[in-house]
Design a protein around this motif. Structure first.
Motif, mmCIF file in Angstrom:
data_model
loop_
_atom_site.group_PDB
_atom_site.id
_atom_site.type_symbol
_atom_site.label_atom_id
_atom_site.label_comp_id
_atom_site.label_asym_id
_atom_site.label_seq_id
_atom_site.Cartn_x
_atom_site.Cartn_y
_atom_site.Cartn_z
ATOM 1 N N ASP A 1 39.660 47.588 45.070
ATOM 2 C CA ASP A 1 39.960 49.168 44.777
ATOM 3 C C ASP A 1 40.835 49.273 43.772
ATOM 4 O O ASP A 1 41.972 48.738 43.507
ATOM 5 C CB ASP A 1 40.577 49.534 46.105
ATOM 6 C CG ASP A 1 41.063 51.110 45.931
ATOM 7 O OD1 ASP A 1 40.896 51.810 45.088
ATOM 8 O OD2 ASP A 1 41.152 51.576 47.433
ATOM 9 N N MET A 2 40.277 50.040 42.527
ATOM 10 C CA MET A 2 41.018 50.334 41.487
ATOM 11 C C MET A 2 42.427 50.651 41.684
ATOM 12 O O MET A 2 43.265 50.273 40.776
ATOM 13 C CB MET A 2 40.076 51.008 40.349
ATOM 14 C CG MET A 2 38.897 50.475 39.954
ATOM 15 S SD MET A 2 38.096 51.395 38.762
ATOM 16 C CE MET A 2 37.716 52.775 39.619
ATOM 17 N N ARG A 3 42.568 51.518 42.532
ATOM 18 C CA ARG A 3 43.967 52.182 42.907
ATOM 19 C C ARG A 3 45.025 50.971 43.195
ATOM 20 O O ARG A 3 46.178 51.266 43.203
ATOM 21 C CB ARG A 3 43.602 53.239 43.969
ATOM 22 C CG ARG A 3 42.760 54.160 43.635
ATOM 23 C CD ARG A 3 42.657 55.216 44.842
ATOM 24 N NE ARG A 3 41.980 54.486 45.766
ATOM 25 C CZ ARG A 3 41.478 55.154 46.916
ATOM 26 N NH1 ARG A 3 41.710 56.448 47.352
ATOM 27 N NH2 ARG A 3 40.864 54.287 47.828
ATOM 28 N N LYS A 4 44.572 49.824 43.562
ATOM 29 C CA LYS A 4 45.521 48.861 43.947
ATOM 30 C C LYS A 4 45.577 47.517 43.087
ATOM 31 O O LYS A 4 45.840 46.411 43.361
ATOM 32 C CB LYS A 4 45.029 48.112 45.473
ATOM 33 C CG LYS A 4 45.203 49.346 46.372
ATOM 34 C CD LYS A 4 44.927 48.781 47.957
ATOM 35 C CE LYS A 4 44.899 49.901 48.840
ATOM 36 N NZ LYS A 4 44.434 49.506 50.075
ATOM 37 N N LEU A 5 45.035 47.616 41.963
ATOM 38 C CA LEU A 5 44.699 46.675 40.812
ATOM 39 C C LEU A 5 45.509 47.104 39.838
ATOM 40 O O LEU A 5 46.405 47.833 39.875
ATOM 41 C CB LEU A 5 43.201 46.577 40.595
ATOM 42 C CG LEU A 5 42.416 45.843 41.589
ATOM 43 C CD1 LEU A 5 40.936 45.864 41.281
ATOM 44 C CD2 LEU A 5 42.858 44.592 42.037
ATOM 45 N N GLY A 6 45.213 46.744 38.589
ATOM 46 C CA GLY A 6 45.812 46.898 37.257
ATOM 47 C C GLY A 6 46.489 46.041 36.802
ATOM 48 O O GLY A 6 47.235 44.792 37.642
ATOM 49 N N GLY A 7 46.764 45.650 35.405
ATOM 50 C CA GLY A 7 47.751 44.648 34.852
ATOM 51 C C GLY A 7 47.102 43.329 34.889
ATOM 52 O O GLY A 7 47.804 42.345 34.820
ATOM 53 N N THR B 1 37.853 36.838 32.546
ATOM 54 C CA THR B 1 37.308 37.934 33.431
ATOM 55 C C THR B 1 37.375 39.322 32.458
ATOM 56 O O THR B 1 36.371 40.123 32.637
ATOM 57 C CB THR B 1 37.925 37.919 34.776
ATOM 58 O OG1 THR B 1 37.908 36.692 35.348
ATOM 59 C CG2 THR B 1 37.318 38.899 35.567
ATOM 60 N N TYR B 2 38.644 39.524 32.084
ATOM 61 C CA TYR B 2 38.830 40.496 31.177
ATOM 62 C C TYR B 2 37.663 40.622 30.035
ATOM 63 O O TYR B 2 37.298 41.600 29.630
ATOM 64 C CB TYR B 2 40.120 40.603 30.689
ATOM 65 C CG TYR B 2 40.495 41.726 29.918
ATOM 66 C CD1 TYR B 2 40.418 43.143 30.385
ATOM 67 C CD2 TYR B 2 41.149 41.648 28.514
ATOM 68 C CE1 TYR B 2 40.830 44.279 29.450
ATOM 69 C CE2 TYR B 2 41.342 42.563 27.614
ATOM 70 C CZ TYR B 2 41.252 44.063 28.029
ATOM 71 O OH TYR B 2 41.539 45.271 27.337
ATOM 72 N N PHE C 1 42.104 46.632 34.681
ATOM 73 C CA PHE C 1 42.947 45.423 33.990
ATOM 74 C C PHE C 1 44.293 46.115 33.147
ATOM 75 O O PHE C 1 45.145 45.426 32.921
ATOM 76 C CB PHE C 1 41.894 45.209 32.756
ATOM 77 C CG PHE C 1 40.946 44.176 33.426
ATOM 78 C CD1 PHE C 1 41.295 42.785 33.833
ATOM 79 C CD2 PHE C 1 39.725 44.686 33.753
ATOM 80 C CE1 PHE C 1 40.203 42.291 34.357
ATOM 81 C CE2 PHE C 1 38.673 44.159 34.188
ATOM 82 C CZ PHE C 1 38.908 42.529 34.385
ATOM 83 N N HIS C 2 44.484 47.437 33.250
ATOM 84 C CA HIS C 2 45.531 47.907 32.406
ATOM 85 C C HIS C 2 46.406 48.707 33.127
ATOM 86 O O HIS C 2 46.168 48.953 34.182
ATOM 87 C CB HIS C 2 45.046 48.657 31.057
ATOM 88 C CG HIS C 2 44.419 48.087 30.114
ATOM 89 N ND1 HIS C 2 45.015 47.445 28.989
ATOM 90 C CD2 HIS C 2 43.097 47.718 29.937
ATOM 91 C CE1 HIS C 2 44.062 46.837 28.168
ATOM 92 N NE2 HIS C 2 42.830 46.982 28.896
ATOM 93 N N GLY C 3 47.546 49.092 32.488
ATOM 94 C CA GLY C 3 48.623 49.636 33.351
ATOM 95 C C GLY C 3 49.459 48.526 34.128
ATOM 96 O O GLY C 3 49.080 47.440 34.320
ATOM 97 N N ASP D 1 50.599 43.913 45.676
ATOM 98 C CA ASP D 1 50.894 42.596 45.686
ATOM 99 C C ASP D 1 49.693 41.538 45.308
ATOM 100 O O ASP D 1 49.897 40.600 44.455
ATOM 101 C CB ASP D 1 51.715 42.165 47.107
ATOM 102 C CG ASP D 1 53.005 42.864 47.279
ATOM 103 O OD1 ASP D 1 53.659 43.183 46.325
ATOM 104 O OD2 ASP D 1 53.161 42.599 48.523
ATOM 105 N N HIS D 2 48.510 42.169 45.481
ATOM 106 C CA HIS D 2 47.428 41.131 45.493
ATOM 107 C C HIS D 2 47.185 41.011 43.851
ATOM 108 O O HIS D 2 46.885 40.139 43.164
ATOM 109 C CB HIS D 2 46.148 41.945 45.991
ATOM 110 C CG HIS D 2 46.177 41.580 47.464
ATOM 111 N ND1 HIS D 2 45.187 42.305 48.352
ATOM 112 C CD2 HIS D 2 46.774 40.915 48.237
ATOM 113 C CE1 HIS D 2 45.519 42.066 49.572
ATOM 114 N NE2 HIS D 2 46.330 40.991 49.564
#
Length: 621
Positions: free
Chosen positions: A366-372, A380-381, A442-444, A449-450
């Motif tokens: 879920d993109m809302r729980k990813l980032g950074g 992968t990036y 990937f950003h922000g 925790d994942h």
């Protein structure tokens, strides 16, 4: 071809079949490493056979070759064979299936570590590749249909791989039922071709059709319409597109195989292979283009409102297959197959990169729980950036630019301005949702925790597929030109100010969409939040998130009436008559069961009584 090359061509589908049989007959006794080795090696050997056959094909001047293995059925004049046809189109498809399929299998050896039932997984993956190879190599429609149904079966088995979760089973069931709907239309088209033209051999059909039918006549139009029905089912085009997003329930390598190398490309291949029939049905051919144009636009809007990274990629696949249908509909068959090949490179890259994100973040998608993640997962990036750039068709440096540009120019030159505008709108949407996907993943700051605890994947089986597909998704991949000149009618190519203008506009749209998305999702996040919080914006977002409400519409039009019909007819007299036979069977079973008392005295008495009755019958008789 010589006997040696005949064996190599046969090996392209025999090795995946052998791999599937070895895994199936092991009954789960093989270790995880052994299962992965068999599964990957079988596709690797098929890819090597394909490479060798490809060199021989080019050396022999790209001449079409046929190989009859054996006669399948012989009923009167109906004598289809298990025969293989190698020409530019099947050679291109074979390279995509085995080449991209090998790297997907190799990556799956890393992705599926520790998963339950890995032997079953690779068994079905090998069978999937075998079925798709039969589909593209078959020299007759019956063998093609055999592979067509095999692909559908394997998709059901793999989409529902995590069958302990009921939703996954329903997703597999949905894909199976909807694609079967399209298969019925394809079967009807085959019946029409056989009854009208007296054969199912593809070359015979394409030769007889112009001689026995007139252009624009009822039979070519009806037959082409039935073939189109089969194509939209397998390739997830309007109106049978609703299964594709739910197919994300399967493991990510399955998604990569379905979306990049096998199932969804089958419909495009079918129309390209039967191009002679469609050229005789201009109205249906135009319908192919319209279906593709509408699908690519609605899928683009749907991708804008997804939060699951795999569902974004699923709708992007739907949109890109729409481009291929658009190209087919305007007669640019070679451009459609070129985009099919390029799409296989960058879509496999994107799905495998998504799989890497999912595993490295402990199965969070879920993109809302990813980032950074861009510093923690550099390879992968890079895969997401290069694959996303190719998907958005950034000019000059990506493979997707060259294939998509060929489609848009062909639409202009052929006079289909509306379809060209739809393609440009789809390109804009693609750039926007692709940047949204990359920025959100990937950003922000990490949003869970994942994401904070993510660890980069390691090992050759993880890195090599990504590196190879990164290279193939750049302009280097666009240098591979499918050998289609002798198979498909060439597209209309033009020169002049109009063509240059379209190419320039396409570049501006791709780059402008990326810049707009960067501005919107970095500088104007508050604007996006306010728009979604507004009641009208929330309804629109929900509408697109649910893919324009097609699932609800079909539930209302088909599912509920069918269930009501079943409820009303549950106790009808036909059902009662049909129940007589099982009632008698159960009655007989209960009667015989009562004789099994376990007492020897009763059994002896039954034997004596039976013998006495038999003797009396003989004496009386």
């Amino acid at each position: 071809m010589s006997t040696f090359y005949d064996c190599l061509l046969t090996g392209t589908f025999v090795f995946p079949l052998l791999g599937s049989l070895v895994l199936a007959l092991s009954y789960g006794r093989l270790s995880e490493r052994a299962s992965a080795t068999v599964g990957v090696a079988s596709i690797g050997l098929a890819a090597l056979c394909t490479l060798w056959v490809g060199f021989a094909f080019v050396d022999q001047g790209k001449a079409a070759q046929t190989l009859t293995l054996w006669h399948w059925i012989s009923v009167g004049d109906f004598q289809p064979t298990v025969g293989l046809m190698l020409d530019g189109l099947s050679m291109t498809m074979l390279g995509v299936i085995t080449g991209v399929g090998f790297f997907i299998h190799l990556f799956a050896a890393w992705y599926m570590r520790g998963e339950e039932g890995i032997t079953r997984f690779f068994c079905h993956m090998n069978l999937f590749v075998f079925s798709m190879i039969l589909l593209v190599l078959g020299d007759n429609l019956l063998l093609l249909y055999f592979g067509w149904e095999g692909v559908g079966l394997c998709s059901y088995l793999l989409i529902g791989y995590y069958y302990r979760t009921p939703a996954n089973g329903w997703a597999a069931f949905k894909a199976f039922v909807i694609t079967r709907t399209g298969d019925v239309f394809l079967a009807i088209g085959m019946f029409l071709l056989f009854t009208q033209l007296g054969s199912l051999n593809i070359q015979t059909l394409l030769a007889r059709a112009p001689e026995w039918w007139s252009d624009g006549g009822l039979m070519p139009q009806l037959t082409a319409l039935m073939l189109l029905g089969g194509a939209v089912g397998k390739s997830a085009q309007l109106p049978l597109q609703t299964w594709l997003a739910d197919a994300m329930a399967g493991p990510t390598p399955v998604s990569a195989l379905i979306h990049a190398a096998t199932m969804v490309t089958a419909g495009v291949y079918l129309i390209a292979r039967m191009n002679g029939i469609f050229l005789m049905a201009p109205d249906v051919l135009l319908l192919v283009g319209i279906v593709g144009a509408v699908t690519l636009v609605i899928a683009g809007f749907a991708a804008l409102a997804q939060t699951d990274i795999k569902r974004v990629l699923a709708y992007s696949t739907m949109s890109q297959i729409g481009y291929m249908f658009l190209a087919l509909g305007i007669g640019a068959f070679d451009a459609a197959i070129f985009h099919l090949m390029i799409h296989a490179f960058f879509k496999a890259l994107l799905f495998l990169s998504a799989g890497s994100v999912i595993v490295c973040t402990h199965h969070e998608q879920d993109m809302r729980k990813l980032g950074g993640l861009w510093k923690k997962l550099p390879l992968t990036y890079a895969g997401f950036v290069v694959g996303g750039a190719a998907l958005a068709a950034l000019p000059l440096v990506t493979a997707g630019f060259y294939s998509k540009d060929a489609i848009l120019v062909s639409a202009l030159v052929s006079g289909h301005d509306v379809l060209m505008l739809a393609g440009l709108l789809g390109a804009l949407l693609t750039s926007v949702y692709t940047m949204r996907l990359i920025l959100g993943t990937f950003h922000g700051a990490p949003k869970s925790d994942h994401a904070r605890e993510a660890e980069a994947g390691k090992g050759l089986v993880h890195g090599l597929p990504l590196i190879v597909l990164i290279v193939m998704s750049t302009a280097i991949g666009a240098q591979i030109h499918p050998p289609l000149d002798e198979v498909l009618p060439p597209s209309v190519h033009g020169e002049g100010f109009g063509v240059d203008l379209v190419e320039g506009v396409a570049m501006i749209v791709a780059v402008g969409g990326v810049l707009f998305a960067l501005w919107l999702f970095t500088r104007q996040r508050g604007l996006v939040r306010r728009a979604v919080a507004d009641p009208r914006g929330a309804r629109l977002w929900q509408f697109w998130h649910n893919a324009w409400g097609f699932d609800a519409l079909y539930d209302w039009l088909f599912v509920r009436p069918y269930r009501e019909l079943v409820r009303v007819n549950r106790g009808d007299w036909i059902n009662t008559i049909c129940n007589v036979a099982p009632w008698l069977a159960r009655l007989s079973h209960d009667g015989l069961r009562r004789t099994q008392t376990g007492r020897l005295r009763h059994y002896a008495f039954s034997m004596v009584l039976g013998s006495t009755l038999l003797l009396l019958f003989l004496l009386v008789g």
